[in-house]
Each structure stands twice: as C-alpha cells, then as structure tokens.
Design an enzyme around this catalytic site. Sequence first.
Site, short mmCIF file in Angstrom:
data_model
loop_
_atom_site.label_atom_id
_atom_site.label_comp_id
_atom_site.label_asym_id
_atom_site.label_seq_id
_atom_site.Cartn_x
_atom_site.Cartn_y
_atom_site.Cartn_z
N ARG A 248 0.87 -1.18 0.00
CA ARG A 248 0.00 0.00 0.00
C ARG A 248 0.91 1.23 0.00
NH1 ARG A 248 -2.07 -3.54 3.98
NH2 ARG A 248 -4.15 -4.37 3.51
N LYS A 273 -1.97 -2.16 7.60
CA LYS A 273 -3.39 -1.95 7.88
C LYS A 273 -3.84 -2.92 8.97
CE LYS A 273 -7.80 -1.33 5.51
NZ LYS A 273 -8.49 -1.41 4.19
N HIS A 379 -2.49 2.50 -5.79
CA HIS A 379 -3.04 1.23 -5.34
C HIS A 379 -3.21 0.24 -6.50
CE1 HIS A 379 -4.51 -0.65 -1.69
NE2 HIS A 379 -5.52 -1.18 -2.36
N ARG A 382 -0.65 -2.49 -6.53
CA ARG A 382 -0.92 -3.57 -5.57
C ARG A 382 -1.93 -4.56 -6.18
NH1 ARG A 382 -1.13 -4.92 0.04
NH2 ARG A 382 -3.23 -5.46 0.80
N HIS A 405 -3.96 -9.58 3.98
CA HIS A 405 -5.41 -9.61 4.17
C HIS A 405 -5.78 -10.51 5.34
CE1 HIS A 405 -6.28 -8.46 -0.31
NE2 HIS A 405 -6.02 -7.42 0.45
N TYR A 414 -9.61 -10.85 -6.72
CA TYR A 414 -8.67 -10.82 -7.84
C TYR A 414 -8.89 -11.95 -8.83
CZ TYR A 414 -6.37 -7.30 -5.04
OH TYR A 414 -6.11 -6.16 -4.32
#
Length: 433
Positions: A248, A273, A379, A382, A405, A414
């Site tokens: 990120r 995150k 982004h 990514r 994640h 994805y």
Amino acid sequence: MIQIFSHIQSRYKAVLIEKAVPEKNHNLYVKWLQYYLDFCLKYELNPLNKDSLPEFLNKLKEKNQTSLQQEQASDAVSIYYEIGNIHSSENFSSSNKNFIISARHNELKPECVNWKPVYDTLSAEIKLRHYSPKTLKAYTGWVRQLQNYTTNKDPHMLSAADVKEFLTFLAVKRKVSASSQNQAFNALLFFFRNIIKKEFGEIKDIPRAKRKPCIPVVLSRDEIDKIIKALAYPYDLIVKLLYGCGLRISECMNLRVQNFNFDTGVLTIHDGKGKKDRTVPLPETIVPELTEHLEKVMEMHQEDLEWGYAGSFLFDSIESKYKNAAGELVWQWFFPAKTLTFVPDKDEYRRYHLHDTHVQKAIKRAVRKAKIAKRASAHTFRHSFASHLLQANYDIRTIQQLLGHSDVRTTMIYKQTIESRTIKEAKSPLDFS
C-alpha cells in the site's frame, strides 16, 4: 463546509434581489455565508452576533483575500444578520440545522456549548487504541458534521434519533457513497460508546446505499514498464516496490532503513493496515537500485547530523523509550522528504518521509505521459501484483499472506481480474493422465 438548506438559500437570495445584488454574485454571497458559518463553528462564535464579523474579516485578511473580496464577504454576512432579525412568526428557521434563530421568543439558538473536551477525548481514545491518524481525521470530521447538523447541541444530550436523522440526511439529501455512509455510522458508533458513554441503540429504517462490488483496475506488465519509464527518481523506485512487493502507498512511505534485510532478501512491513506485521520477498532485480538509494539516504542522514538536525520523526512510544533513536540510521525513513520540518514545541528540525500526495501526483503524470487508457493510481500496482501472481498459478492463501489480508474473501476479488482457466467438464481424477 456547512450545507445551507434549500429553503434558507431561497429566502437569502430573495433578500439579495431586494438589495439589488447582481444575480451573477448570488452564489458567491452564499459561499461567503458558508465560509462565515464554518468559521463561527470552528472558533465557537455566535454567528448572529455582529461582533463575530470583524474576527471573520481579520481571518480573510490573514488569508490574503483582496479588499474587494473582504467587502463582498462583509456584505453577505450583513444580509444574513438582517434575515436573522426577521420576526419569529415567519418561522424562518425551524427546520434548518445550521446556526439559525429559534422560532420561539426570537432567542438565539443554540447556546455556545464547548465541544473541545469532546474532541480531546476522541483523540485520546483513538490514540489509546493505536488507530491510524487517518482514522482520527475521518472520525473527527463525522463528529463535527453531526455537531453542525444538530446545531451545536450539548453532546451528552444527543440521542439515537439525532444520529438516525443525520444518517438519513447523508443518504437522501447528500447522496453520499455507501462507503462514506458506513464510515459515518462506524464513527458515530465509536463516538457514542467511547466518548459520551451512551448506548447507540438499534438504528432501523435508514436508507442505506448498497456498496457495489468493484473489480480492481489491473495493469499489464508492459503498461507498468511504460509508467516506470515515465517516472523520475525516486518515484520510479517507489513504484517498483509498490508493484514488486504488493505494498500500500502508506506502507511504502513508512518504510525505514531497518525494514530491509538484503542478506536474506526480505522486506518487513511493520504496522500495516490493522496494525499487522508481515514479510514479503524483495525483488532481486531491484536490489542494486535499493542499495544505491540506501547509500544516498545514509549520506543525507550524515549531513543532517553534521548540521545538528534532530533526525527523523518517531512514534511517541519509541521516542520516550529510546531518547537517541531519532538520530540513529536504522530509524531513518527509506524515502525521506527533501525538506526539513520545524517542530515549534521542541525548537528543532526533523525530517519526515515523502508525502503520499507527491507520489500520487507523480504517478498520475506518468500514466498520462505513457498514454495508458486506464484509471491507474498507486493502489493499482498492488492490484496488479496480486492479479499477476494469481495468473502465474500462485496459491490464493500465499497471495493473501503477501497482501496482509485478514480474510481470504478479500483476496478472492482478484479472481475476477484474470481469465478463467477452469475445466467445467466433469471428470474423475482417476482418469487424469
């Protein structure tokens, strides 16, 4: 900025017509009024008190507004004062949620309520939980909007009904996006539970915009190479890390010298995150560029020390525990800012990292220069990292770990960015050759 209700604007513009103000200036007058009301809200001034106008004009002067603009602003606010003195029988403002007089007894409403302790507590509670500065900024913004909507009502007198009305206003009148609605809901839920210590209650019958599933924009490898070629140093190296490691933008900008382990070829991301740490492999092809960049960072750091600068910005906990850490090489930003930042409280200069917006603007210019017909941002690299790994038949769980994640369902999005290779014809695995 404060939103003035349509019927209030209509009454205000009617007075502008009466005053023979040119029609082309009507929207400008409304804007000046909005700026004035925002100013009064920020500095806790009574907008119907004429003593507030000189302070507002002084602020405009500080902002280098021209004399003509100051006169126009003064005229706009003066007309607002005239409307504020209209007899209450006109019921001018009974439903307006901004600084308007009460329809009963012609009294000013609201009373000046000091919200500063509330915002101080909100800041303390968020920092206590180690939430990001962006979360603090967003939550503070939504609480400020609620304060404005409820006409500066005493925070401890707020109820679930006020929140319901505000959220309905956001959905129906403002037509904000689904993500903004959810963020507002979460911010006010946090505010009720942790700041004013009230039960939020069950909020029903609020129009909620459904969040549409969004397929990420993915660049081809050829498009990524073109963008990198159009970027100057050090932005080209930043994009190589964004794509090569799936970072990120905030994770990349927050990298420090100690995050790189060139011996093992591993990059460690701290406090990603959700405050999660993870490791990703360093792209071997850019290791020489990274080491060359590191040498430049070391030279800059040495110059800073020679000039007596205090080093880099650190977390408060690290700063208090290790007094000299700010000047140590391992704590320096890997992508330091070009200029120093003065810290008035400590009367010293420190170096921050490159700002996210500088990188975003550089990428935007490069995408335009490379003539890429896609809406690409930082982004997007990514997204491309994950999609290209998936296209190369990497396991979805491995990609989940590399991206950091918490839930594999987030990574599964994805699968929609690559061509399906599923064999749909039913066949027994015993028959596989």
